[in-house]
Design an enzyme around this catalytic site. Structure first.
Site, PDB file in Angstrom:
ATOM      1  N   ASP A 176      -4.792 -12.616   3.294  1.00  0.00           N
ATOM      2  CA  ASP A 176      -6.120 -12.160   3.741  1.00  0.00           C
ATOM      3  C   ASP A 176      -7.225 -12.474   2.737  1.00  0.00           C
ATOM      4  O   ASP A 176      -8.377 -12.080   2.945  1.00  0.00           O
ATOM      5  CB  ASP A 176      -6.109 -10.665   4.129  1.00  0.00           C
ATOM      6  CG  ASP A 176      -5.258  -9.799   3.225  1.00  0.00           C
ATOM      7  OD1 ASP A 176      -4.780 -10.301   2.196  1.00  0.00           O
ATOM      8  OD2 ASP A 176      -5.073  -8.611   3.557  1.00  0.00           O
ATOM      9  N   HIS A 223       0.822  -1.226   0.000  1.00  0.00           N
ATOM     10  CA  HIS A 223       0.000   0.000   0.000  1.00  0.00           C
ATOM     11  C   HIS A 223       0.849   1.267   0.000  1.00  0.00           C
ATOM     12  O   HIS A 223       0.307   2.367  -0.133  1.00  0.00           O
ATOM     13  CB  HIS A 223      -0.932   0.032   1.222  1.00  0.00           C
ATOM     14  CG  HIS A 223      -1.978  -1.039   1.204  1.00  0.00           C
ATOM     15  ND1 HIS A 223      -2.853  -1.200   0.143  1.00  0.00           N
ATOM     16  CD2 HIS A 223      -2.289  -2.016   2.096  1.00  0.00           C
ATOM     17  CE1 HIS A 223      -3.657  -2.234   0.393  1.00  0.00           C
ATOM     18  NE2 HIS A 223      -3.329  -2.757   1.569  1.00  0.00           N
ATOM     19  N   HIS A 250      -6.373  -6.980  -0.645  1.00  0.00           N
ATOM     20  CA  HIS A 250      -6.537  -5.556  -0.947  1.00  0.00           C
ATOM     21  C   HIS A 250      -5.723  -5.167  -2.184  1.00  0.00           C
ATOM     22  O   HIS A 250      -4.645  -5.716  -2.430  1.00  0.00           O
ATOM     23  CB  HIS A 250      -6.064  -4.706   0.235  1.00  0.00           C
ATOM     24  CG  HIS A 250      -6.768  -5.016   1.520  1.00  0.00           C
ATOM     25  ND1 HIS A 250      -6.259  -5.912   2.446  1.00  0.00           N
ATOM     26  CD2 HIS A 250      -7.932  -4.561   2.016  1.00  0.00           C
ATOM     27  CE1 HIS A 250      -7.102  -5.982   3.473  1.00  0.00           C
ATOM     28  NE2 HIS A 250      -8.117  -5.178   3.244  1.00  0.00           N
TER      29      HIS A 250
HETATM   30 ZN   LIG Z   1      -4.397  -6.976   2.576  1.00  0.00          ZN
END
Ligand SMILES: [Zn+2]
Length: 345
Positions: A289, A161, A202
């Site tokens: 995840d 990220h 993500h």
């Molecule tokens: Zn993640």
């Protein structure tokens, strides 16, 4: 398989985070995650553990803004000097809309400029931990460049990220991007290119940001639809790269509830993109995840599904650097990570 790991990550353990409008204790991206993976690796005979080599700042400066790295390096000392009464964690309360040009001089002002959300807590050892994490990624990349078919950077804090000049989503330095860029320098002399495949739940927005205008590093992210999931503002299917990089980025947003079969169908499209690009090296942002019981996730991939995903990626037979990203179902994190690594052994 060579695995690079440093205990330095323990220095980064923020006391809390703010999540969905409430205080969350403990910080979800915590040292126990590494403990679980290390425990699982102790039970197998193929895990060849190594401390990372120190590559210095140059490979980091090749993908990150130098003033951003300066901010990470001095933030904690400045925080102690300016806020001696409440030094538990540096976390901004205002966030920059980058459509405005000014970068303020105050520490909290700069923190809001360089940190994109409330998970980017900085504590005393954050910078050292982030440097060690990047060195684990670089060391894994180096062993692949030296002829290993695969190596694993057991990185914490994670990195995907973190953009050119911002932290967020528990990430400060983009380990996968640092490794991919380093490999691209190696590959350049052999007219080779690098692909990054991000399978964390993500969107790998930081990796997307860093390589968005480049055609020598293909970036692909398979992730939860950002209409309903972090990081909300990037990760849409129509983001395809810019300038010279147009066509060299692919996002595959997935709906909540995506199961093994649906995930594997999407993965096959991503793998076809990689085959057509024909990279010399592959970097995987391995976030666990996507697992069905992850507290942050809504995708329903099983442990067996994680193994099948890795099997399909390994079948490409491209020298592969695997980088640890997210994964917060700690009790299953070791098992899931083993399942992912096994096809590459
Ligand atoms: Zn993640």
């Amino acid at each position: 398989m060579k695995i690079f790991y440093s205990e330095t990550h323990r220095q980064h353990e923020p006391p809390f985070e703010v999540f969905d409008g409430g205080l969350r204790v403990p910080y979800l991206e915590n040292p126990d995650r590494m403990h679980r993976i290390l425990n699982a690796l102790r039970d197998v005979d193929w895990a060849d553990m190594h401390a990372p080599t120190d590559f210095g700042l140059d490979p980091l400066l090749a993908v990150h803004d130098s003033e951003y790295l300066d901010f990470l390096a001095s933030a904690w000392t400045e925080w102690l000097a300016t806020h001696p009464k409440d030094p538990s964690t540096l976390l901004p309360a205002t966030f920059a809309l980058r459509r405005h040009p000014h970068k303020p001089k105050s520490l909290l002002g700069r923190a809001g400029y360089y940190i994109m959300d409330l998970s980017g807590c900085i504590v005393a050892g954050t910078y050292e931990a982030a440097l060690a994490s990047a060195n684990c990624a670089l060391s894994a990349a180096e062993s692949v460049a030296n002829g290993e078919s695969a190596a694993f950077g057991l990185c914490r804090p994670p990195g995907h990220h973190a953009g050119k000049d911002y932290a967020g989503g528990y990430c400060f330095i983009n380990n996968a991007a640092v490794a991919a860029n380093w490999l691209s320098q190696k590959a350049r002399s052999q007219k080779g290119r690098v692909a990054v495949l991000d399978v964390d739940y993500h969107c790998g927005n930081g990796t997307q940001d860093i390589f968005y205008d480049r055609d020598d590093v293909l970036t692909i992210s398979i992730h939860a639809d950002p209409n309903h999931e972090y990081p909300s503002y990037m990760g849409y299917a129509d983001e395809r790269g810019a300038g010279q990089g147009l066509g060299f980025h692919h996002n595959f947003p997935l709906p909540a509830g995506t199961d093994d079969d649906a995930y594997l169908k999407t993965l096959e499209q991503a793998l076809q993109n990689i085959r057509e690009f024909d990279p010399k090296y592959l970097v995987i942002s391995a976030g666990m995840d996507i697992y069905a019981d992850d507290p942050l996730g809504t995708i329903k991939v099983t442990t067996a599904g994680i193994g099948e995903i890795a099997e399909q990626i390994a079948s490409l037979k491209i020298p592969t650097t695997i980088i640890m990203e997210g994964g917060y179902a700690n009790e299953m994190l070791g098992k899931n990570m083993l399942e992912f690594l096994l096809p590459f052994v």
